[in-house]
Design an enzyme around this catalytic site. Structure first.
Site, short mmCIF file in Angstrom:
data_model
loop_
_atom_site.label_atom_id
_atom_site.label_comp_id
_atom_site.label_asym_id
_atom_site.label_seq_id
_atom_site.Cartn_x
_atom_site.Cartn_y
_atom_site.Cartn_z
N ASN A 1 38.22 36.09 44.87
CA ASN A 1 39.38 36.56 44.11
C ASN A 1 38.98 37.40 42.90
O ASN A 1 39.29 38.58 42.82
CB ASN A 1 40.24 35.38 43.63
CG ASN A 1 41.38 35.06 44.56
OD1 ASN A 1 41.56 35.71 45.58
ND2 ASN A 1 42.16 34.04 44.22
N ASP B 1 44.74 27.85 48.99
CA ASP B 1 43.89 29.01 48.72
C ASP B 1 42.61 28.61 47.98
O ASP B 1 41.56 29.22 48.20
CB ASP B 1 44.67 30.04 47.90
CG ASP B 1 45.74 30.74 48.72
OD1 ASP B 1 45.60 30.76 49.96
OD2 ASP B 1 46.70 31.26 48.14
N THR C 1 46.73 39.41 44.06
CA THR C 1 47.98 38.64 44.04
C THR C 1 47.81 37.31 43.32
O THR C 1 48.69 36.46 43.39
CB THR C 1 48.48 38.39 45.48
OG1 THR C 1 47.41 37.82 46.26
CG2 THR C 1 48.95 39.68 46.14
N TYR D 1 45.44 35.76 39.69
CA TYR D 1 45.44 35.83 38.23
C TYR D 1 45.68 37.25 37.73
O TYR D 1 46.39 37.47 36.75
CB TYR D 1 44.09 35.30 37.73
CG TYR D 1 44.03 34.92 36.27
CD1 TYR D 1 45.18 34.83 35.48
CD2 TYR D 1 42.81 34.62 35.68
CE1 TYR D 1 45.11 34.46 34.15
CE2 TYR D 1 42.72 34.24 34.34
CZ TYR D 1 43.89 34.18 33.59
OH TYR D 1 43.80 33.81 32.26
N ARG E 1 40.51 32.39 20.02
CA ARG E 1 40.26 33.68 19.37
C ARG E 1 39.98 34.77 20.41
O ARG E 1 39.56 34.48 21.54
CB ARG E 1 39.09 33.56 18.41
CG ARG E 1 39.38 32.61 17.25
CD ARG E 1 38.12 32.27 16.49
NE ARG E 1 37.49 33.47 15.92
CZ ARG E 1 36.31 33.45 15.32
NH1 ARG E 1 35.64 32.31 15.21
NH2 ARG E 1 35.80 34.56 14.83
N ASP F 1 42.01 38.90 24.90
CA ASP F 1 41.78 37.52 25.33
C ASP F 1 40.80 37.44 26.48
O ASP F 1 40.43 36.35 26.90
CB ASP F 1 43.11 36.88 25.76
CG ASP F 1 43.92 36.39 24.57
OD1 ASP F 1 43.46 36.56 23.43
OD2 ASP F 1 45.03 35.85 24.78
N LEU G 1 47.49 39.55 38.99
CA LEU G 1 48.92 39.87 39.07
C LEU G 1 49.66 39.29 37.87
O LEU G 1 50.53 39.95 37.28
CB LEU G 1 49.50 39.34 40.38
CG LEU G 1 50.99 39.60 40.63
CD1 LEU G 1 51.26 41.10 40.74
CD2 LEU G 1 51.45 38.89 41.91
N SER G 2 49.33 38.06 37.50
CA SER G 2 49.98 37.42 36.36
C SER G 2 49.71 38.17 35.06
O SER G 2 50.53 38.14 34.14
CB SER G 2 49.48 35.97 36.22
OG SER G 2 49.76 35.21 37.37
#
EC number: 2.7.1.23
Length: 295
Positions: A146, A72, A187, A189, A157, A176, A191-192
């Site tokens: 993406n 990908d 599907t 980053y 920080r 963050d 998604l995570s």
């Protein structure tokens, strides 16, 4: 009659498996008397190939189709370079997941033959374009298939920023970072980080906070034509980064403004006729099969 005559090949560097697959693909295409053009990056790994070599810009200008051999990440890089030329792109998977690269190496000849014979569909995927401005002057810009991500870079920080959508203030946030994703990237980053999976045909953008300090900060899905503005707090003393597809990076200063919107040009992604998005999700994400053992 061939639907495609001038075929470009792009491959992931540093992989002997990719080189072997490209050699197979090259032989197969030449046996069909097609004009094969190699991306200049991969050409160096194929000594004595005897083929035309071009930059990605030239591939976009002269090719009827470009085949990307890799994962990908390889497709993301190719998409950013080729979308403006409207050349259709086909992926052969030599990576780990392969959400964007449909064809397995063991079915290369069969599947590519089907595409060359006109048995395929083309799916249009939109990209995001982003610009970082400092005191109204642009200091960096990039595209993403993406996602565009604001993150702390090397710092551990939190970042402080304000988010505006279509000129309207949405929120100030301490977190963050922030992921702004296309349906294609939903599907990845996003998604995570707890974002929703969006079908690639949706005209929408998802905004996903990364570990927000306020627990009520949740992902937001907005219209695909929305214009986003992120204002990095001038009170910070850290320098966050903006990353496009995790591959291109820009360093921000306190007070910088990041704008994100849909790119006018789209990626034209080729699929085999039996491509099934939900089957891809089921296979790649490990979803359960049907009761009774069916697939």
């Amino acid at each position: 009659m061939e639907h495609f005559r001038n075929i470009g090949i792009i491959g992931r560097l540093g992989s002997t498996q990719v080189v072997d697959t490209i050699r197979r693909l090259k032989r197969f295409l030449l046996d069909r008397h097609l004009h094969v053009i190699l991306d200049e990056g991969i050409a160096e790994l194929l000594p004595g190939h005897g083929l035309q070599v071009s930059s990605r810009k030239q591939l976009g200008e002269v090719c009827d189709m470009v085949v990307v051999v890799g994962g990908d990440g390889s497709m993301l890089g190719a998409a950013r370079a080729l979308a403006r030329y409207k050349v259709p792109v086909l992926g052969i998977n030599r990576g780990s997941l392969g959400f964007l690269t449909d064809i397995r190496p063991d079915e290369l000849e069969t599947r590519v033959a089907e595409v060359l014979d006109g048995q395929y569909t083309v799916e249009s995927r939109f990209l995001l374009e982003t610009q970082v401005r400092r005191k109204l002057e642009p200091i960096g810009q990039g595209d993403a298939l993406n996602d565009v991500v604001l993150h702390p870079g090397k710092s551990t920080r939190m970042i402080e920023f304000e988010l505006y959508i279509d000129g309207q203030f949405v929120c100030s946030q301490k977190s963050d970072g922030l992921i702004v994703s296309t349906p294609t990237g939903s599907t990845a980053y996003a998604l995570s980080a707890g974002g929703p999976i969006m079908h690639p045909k949706l005209d929408a953008i998802v905004i996903v906070p990364m570990y927000p300090h306020t627990l009520s900060s949740r992902p937001i899905v907005v219209a695909g034509n929305s214009e986003l503005k992120i204002v990095v707090s001038p009170k910070m003393d850290i320098y966050p980064q903006v990353s496009c597809d995790g591959q291109n990076h820009f360093t921000c200063s306190p007070g910088d403004i990041v704008t994100i919107s849909k790119k006018p040009q789209r990626l034209q992604l080729i699929h085999p006729l039996d491509h099934n998005y939900y089957e891809v999700c089921r296979t790649k994400l490990g979803w359960g099969s049907r009761l009774g053992g069916g697939s």
